[in-house]
Write a protein that holds these residues in place. Structure first.
Motif, PDB file in Angstrom:
ATOM      1  N   LEU A 175      52.095  34.703  46.101  1.00  0.00           N
ATOM      2  CA  LEU A 175      52.789  35.821  45.470  1.00  0.00           C
ATOM      3  C   LEU A 175      51.825  36.650  44.634  1.00  0.00           C
ATOM      4  O   LEU A 175      51.926  37.883  44.577  1.00  0.00           O
ATOM      5  CB  LEU A 175      53.928  35.287  44.593  1.00  0.00           C
ATOM      6  N   LEU A 176      50.871  35.987  43.977  1.00  0.00           N
ATOM      7  CA  LEU A 176      49.887  36.701  43.167  1.00  0.00           C
ATOM      8  C   LEU A 176      49.081  37.658  44.030  1.00  0.00           C
ATOM      9  O   LEU A 176      48.868  38.823  43.656  1.00  0.00           O
ATOM     10  CB  LEU A 176      48.966  35.693  42.476  1.00  0.00           C
ATOM     11  N   THR A 177      48.641  37.206  45.199  1.00  0.00           N
ATOM     12  CA  THR A 177      47.855  38.064  46.090  1.00  0.00           C
ATOM     13  C   THR A 177      48.672  39.264  46.544  1.00  0.00           C
ATOM     14  O   THR A 177      48.189  40.411  46.523  1.00  0.00           O
ATOM     15  CB  THR A 177      47.371  37.261  47.302  1.00  0.00           C
ATOM     16  N   ARG A 178      49.910  39.019  46.977  1.00  0.00           N
ATOM     17  CA  ARG A 178      50.749  40.136  47.442  1.00  0.00           C
ATOM     18  C   ARG A 178      50.983  41.155  46.337  1.00  0.00           C
ATOM     19  O   ARG A 178      50.901  42.371  46.561  1.00  0.00           O
ATOM     20  CB  ARG A 178      52.083  39.600  47.962  1.00  0.00           C
ATOM     21  N   THR A 179      51.273  40.681  45.126  1.00  0.00           N
ATOM     22  CA  THR A 179      51.556  41.600  44.018  1.00  0.00           C
ATOM     23  C   THR A 179      50.320  42.420  43.653  1.00  0.00           C
ATOM     24  O   THR A 179      50.403  43.641  43.461  1.00  0.00           O
ATOM     25  CB  THR A 179      52.036  40.803  42.801  1.00  0.00           C
ATOM     26  N   VAL A 180      49.167  41.753  43.558  1.00  0.00           N
ATOM     27  CA  VAL A 180      47.941  42.462  43.186  1.00  0.00           C
ATOM     28  C   VAL A 180      47.558  43.471  44.266  1.00  0.00           C
ATOM     29  O   VAL A 180      47.183  44.615  43.960  1.00  0.00           O
ATOM     30  CB  VAL A 180      46.803  41.446  42.940  1.00  0.00           C
ATOM     31  N   VAL A 200      49.537  44.945  46.529  1.00  0.00           N
ATOM     32  CA  VAL A 200      50.498  46.052  46.542  1.00  0.00           C
ATOM     33  C   VAL A 200      50.269  46.977  45.346  1.00  0.00           C
ATOM     34  O   VAL A 200      50.281  48.210  45.475  1.00  0.00           O
ATOM     35  CB  VAL A 200      51.943  45.504  46.552  1.00  0.00           C
ATOM     36  N   ALA A 201      50.052  46.382  44.160  1.00  0.00           N
ATOM     37  CA  ALA A 201      49.794  47.207  42.972  1.00  0.00           C
ATOM     38  C   ALA A 201      48.521  48.023  43.143  1.00  0.00           C
ATOM     39  O   ALA A 201      48.473  49.213  42.788  1.00  0.00           O
ATOM     40  CB  ALA A 201      49.691  46.318  41.739  1.00  0.00           C
ATOM     41  N   GLY A 202      47.472  47.397  43.702  1.00  0.00           N
ATOM     42  CA  GLY A 202      46.228  48.126  43.935  1.00  0.00           C
ATOM     43  C   GLY A 202      46.401  49.262  44.918  1.00  0.00           C
ATOM     44  O   GLY A 202      45.895  50.372  44.696  1.00  0.00           O
ATOM     45  N   LEU A 203      47.131  49.006  46.015  1.00  0.00           N
ATOM     46  CA  LEU A 203      47.342  50.051  47.011  1.00  0.00           C
ATOM     47  C   LEU A 203      48.191  51.195  46.457  1.00  0.00           C
ATOM     48  O   LEU A 203      47.875  52.381  46.666  1.00  0.00           O
ATOM     49  CB  LEU A 203      48.004  49.460  48.252  1.00  0.00           C
ATOM     50  N   LEU A 204      49.266  50.850  45.756  1.00  0.00           N
ATOM     51  CA  LEU A 204      50.119  51.906  45.203  1.00  0.00           C
ATOM     52  C   LEU A 204      49.390  52.717  44.140  1.00  0.00           C
ATOM     53  O   LEU A 204      49.475  53.957  44.129  1.00  0.00           O
ATOM     54  CB  LEU A 204      51.391  51.283  44.624  1.00  0.00           C
ATOM     55  N   SER A 205      48.696  52.026  43.237  1.00  0.00           N
ATOM     56  CA  SER A 205      47.947  52.762  42.209  1.00  0.00           C
ATOM     57  C   SER A 205      46.827  53.584  42.838  1.00  0.00           C
ATOM     58  O   SER A 205      46.558  54.716  42.423  1.00  0.00           O
ATOM     59  CB  SER A 205      47.374  51.788  41.180  1.00  0.00           C
ATOM     60  N   GLY A 206      46.163  53.018  43.869  1.00  0.00           N
ATOM     61  CA  GLY A 206      45.127  53.783  44.563  1.00  0.00           C
ATOM     62  C   GLY A 206      45.691  55.028  45.224  1.00  0.00           C
ATOM     63  O   GLY A 206      45.087  56.109  45.155  1.00  0.00           O
ATOM     64  N   ILE A 215      38.424  55.273  40.748  1.00  0.00           N
ATOM     65  CA  ILE A 215      38.090  53.908  41.171  1.00  0.00           C
ATOM     66  C   ILE A 215      38.167  52.950  39.987  1.00  0.00           C
ATOM     67  O   ILE A 215      38.736  51.852  40.075  1.00  0.00           O
ATOM     68  CB  ILE A 215      36.693  53.876  41.818  1.00  0.00           C
ATOM     69  N   LEU A 216      37.597  53.385  38.855  1.00  0.00           N
ATOM     70  CA  LEU A 216      37.633  52.537  37.663  1.00  0.00           C
ATOM     71  C   LEU A 216      39.072  52.305  37.205  1.00  0.00           C
ATOM     72  O   LEU A 216      39.443  51.184  36.816  1.00  0.00           O
ATOM     73  CB  LEU A 216      36.816  53.194  36.549  1.00  0.00           C
ATOM     74  N   LEU A 217      39.909  53.348  37.286  1.00  0.00           N
ATOM     75  CA  LEU A 217      41.312  53.204  36.886  1.00  0.00           C
ATOM     76  C   LEU A 217      42.042  52.233  37.803  1.00  0.00           C
ATOM     77  O   LEU A 217      42.825  51.380  37.339  1.00  0.00           O
ATOM     78  CB  LEU A 217      41.990  54.577  36.901  1.00  0.00           C
ATOM     79  N   VAL A 218      41.807  52.337  39.118  1.00  0.00           N
ATOM     80  CA  VAL A 218      42.463  51.416  40.056  1.00  0.00           C
ATOM     81  C   VAL A 218      42.015  49.984  39.791  1.00  0.00           C
ATOM     82  O   VAL A 218      42.827  49.046  39.818  1.00  0.00           O
ATOM     83  CB  VAL A 218      42.148  51.832  41.510  1.00  0.00           C
ATOM     84  N   VAL A 219      40.708  49.794  39.539  1.00  0.00           N
ATOM     85  CA  VAL A 219      40.208  48.446  39.236  1.00  0.00           C
ATOM     86  C   VAL A 219      40.860  47.900  37.975  1.00  0.00           C
ATOM     87  O   VAL A 219      41.282  46.729  37.917  1.00  0.00           O
ATOM     88  CB  VAL A 219      38.674  48.472  39.101  1.00  0.00           C
TER      89      VAL A 219
END
Length: 547
Positions: A24-29, A31-37, A213-217
């Motif tokens: 679940l941690l991998t999926r959440t991170v 998805v959050a990274g893709l959406l924020s990106g 990039i820094l913000l997404v990270v």
């Protein structure tokens, strides 16, 4: 080599998908990274376009104002070059105009100018068209020249490009009309280099990209940290639940704080306490029940033995009694025998319940064992009008099993088929593969529906209690047979259809500790030697099924 490479590649590709499914941690991170990106890309792109338009429009307006001012200055210079006699030295005026243009175009980004004669004119004098040395005059396109001639009252502009040291650079060309006395209409074109604007835009875009990039990270890292903190208690609850399932009933979750996680911990611990008390209570009741059944069975042995001895005495002298009494004595002996079988089965099932069963394993030939069982029950089958057939598809190899318990399973299968086979043939199948061996007994009798088949292994349950048994069953046979199969590491399954008969199949591993995943026999197996259609008479059927 190729297959090994393919397997390695398959494992490499399967690892991320497995991580996606189980974490679940991998999926959440992710998805959050893709959406924020995606959000940062959209916002950054909009900001980049807005800044690009703003920089271009600002520089364009500055260039247009400068071009208007330069055009007015050049027009004034030509007008003032006319002498009192009405003559003008156009070349001298042209030289003065070029000097004035260079002066006004000394700001950064000036790329050159060109003074071109408007074609199609007949004048007293002709001034030589001129341009900045090194300027590629092709930057002045025919479209802007046409627009300048058609609408001479305003300054026109057009984007273009200049050849620089490192390639093409963006440029802006402005055009206006000047009137040269006695020489006619000329067009003034001024070329401005926009590489400075492009450099500023590139710097802004690079800053936006780096910041995005820094913000997404940062967002991804914060999401990972928050989700890890959030699912940590859930993982702890899952591990504690697994420990409870393994029998560690004293394990609990540490309660800390007053938030929703603490509420979850308290609720989980209350549930665990309730489950522990219920499990302990049921375990005690189960132990009491097992002890009761075992004790009663043992205690009944002594009076039953006495009754059996007395019944045997009466049975030996039954010829001295009247016919009615003889029948009663025979019934008494039969019921005592049935009672003894029931006590034996109750003791056996109580051993399974107590976990006190040990297997006396030996090398067993399943085909020979099944032949002995069929031969033992053949007289009863003949009385009921059924013939017994053995089809050996495999299974000649030996299997590690308790022959006594395995014989009991097979006798139960065949006995049930005789009782419910309606006098039709009964076929026993044997087959095996590398890992397992299976026996199936098929009849074409009354059969059962799905509800009855689901309860067939329940203790003391019968599909038809009024049906007379030929083999003296107690209602515990299939329950004990299932326990015997499980003790060997195998399983029993059943197929049954009302009016089409039933088929019971037992599948066992060949070796101790081997896991059986599938049976080598289908359910039900197909027999090529039987015809049990309704219009098939008994004599023909019996002839066909004779071994």
């Amino acid at each position: 080599m190729m297959w090994a490479s393919l397997r390695w590649l398959r494992r490499v590709l399967a690892s991320p998908f497995r991580l996606w499914r189980v974490s679940l941690l991998t999926r959440t991170v992710v998805v959050a990274g893709l959406l924020s990106g995606g959000a940062v890309t959209v916002i950054g792109g909009y900001m980049s376009l807005t800044i690009q338009d703003s920089l271009f429009e600002s520089r364009r307006d500055q260039i247009v104002v400068e071009s208007v001012r330069t055009g007015a200055q050049v027009q004034s210079l030509f007008d003032n070059s006319v002498t009192q006699a009405g003559t003008i030295d156009v070349e001298t005026a042209n030289s003065s105009a070029q000097t004035a243009i260079r002066t006004t175009q000394s700001s950064p980004g000036a790329g050159g100018f060109a003074i071109l004669r408007t074609p199609g004119q007949i004048t007293d004098q002709t001034m030589t068209s001129t341009s900045t040395a090194g300027l590629d005059i092709s930057v002045v396109s025919s479209q802007i020249r046409q627009a300048v001639v058609q609408n001479p009252g305003q300054v026109h502009y057009q984007s273009g490009s200049l050849q620089g040291d490192t390639g093409l650079i963006p440029a802006l060309v402005t055009g206006s009309v000047i009137q040269v006395p006695s020489a006619g209409q000329y067009e003034l074109y001024m070329v401005y280099d926009l590489s400075g604007v492009q450099s500023t835009l590139t710097l802004v875009q690079q800053t936006l990209i780096a910041g995005s990039i820094l913000l997404v990270v940062i967002i991804t890292a914060v999401t990972w940290l928050v989700v890890r903190l959030a699912i940590g208690p859930v993982r702890l609850a899952a591990r504690t639940a697994e420990r409870l399932a393994e029998g560690y009933l004293e394990d609990r979750i540490h309660e800390r704080g007053e938030d929703v996680i603490a509420t979850l911990a308290r609720s989980f611990n209350k549930m665990a306490d309730s489950m522990q008390s219920q499990i302990v209570r049921l375990a005690k009741l189960s132990q009491l029940q097992q002890h009761f059944v075992s004790d009663v069975s043992h205690e009944l042995r002594t009076p039953l033995t006495t009754i059996r001895l007395a019944a045997d005495v009466l049975h030996d002298k039954r010829n001295d009694w009247e016919p009615e009494s003889q029948r009663s004595i025979e019934l008494l002996v039969a019921q005592i025998e049935r009672f003894e079988l029931m006590l034996t089965d109750l003791l056996e099932i109580s051993r399974y319940d107590a976990g006190a069963v040990t297997l006396d394993r030996d090398r067993v030939n399943l085909v020979e064992l099944l032949e002995d069982c069929l031969e033992q029950l053949a007289p009863i089958a003949t009385q009921r009008g059924s013939s017994l057939v053995l089809e050996v598809l495999g299974g000649y190899g030996e299997v590690e099993a308790d022959s006594r318990r395995l014989r009991r399973v097979l006798l139960n299968f065949v006995g049930n088929a005789i009782d419910h086979g309606e006098g039709k043939p009964i076929v026993a199948f044997v087959d095996s593969d590398q890992d397992s061996v299976a026996v199936a007994v098929r009849d074409w009798g009354v059969g059962m529906d799905q509800e009855e088949a689901a309860r067939v292994f329940d203790r003391f349950w019968r599909a038809d209690p009024s049906r007379q048994r030929s083999t003296g069953g107690t209602g515990l046979g299939l329950a004990i047979a299932q326990e015997d199969a499980i003790a060997h590491g195998g399983f029993i399954d059943v197929w049954s259809v009302p009016g089409e008969g039933s088929c019971f199949r037992v599948t066992l591993p060949r070796r101790v500790g081997q896991v059986v995943e599938r049976s080598p026999l289908p359910l039900p197996p197909e027999s090529d030697h039987l015809d049990v259609s309704p219009d098939h008479d008994e004599s023909t059927r019996a002839a066909e099924v004779t071994p």
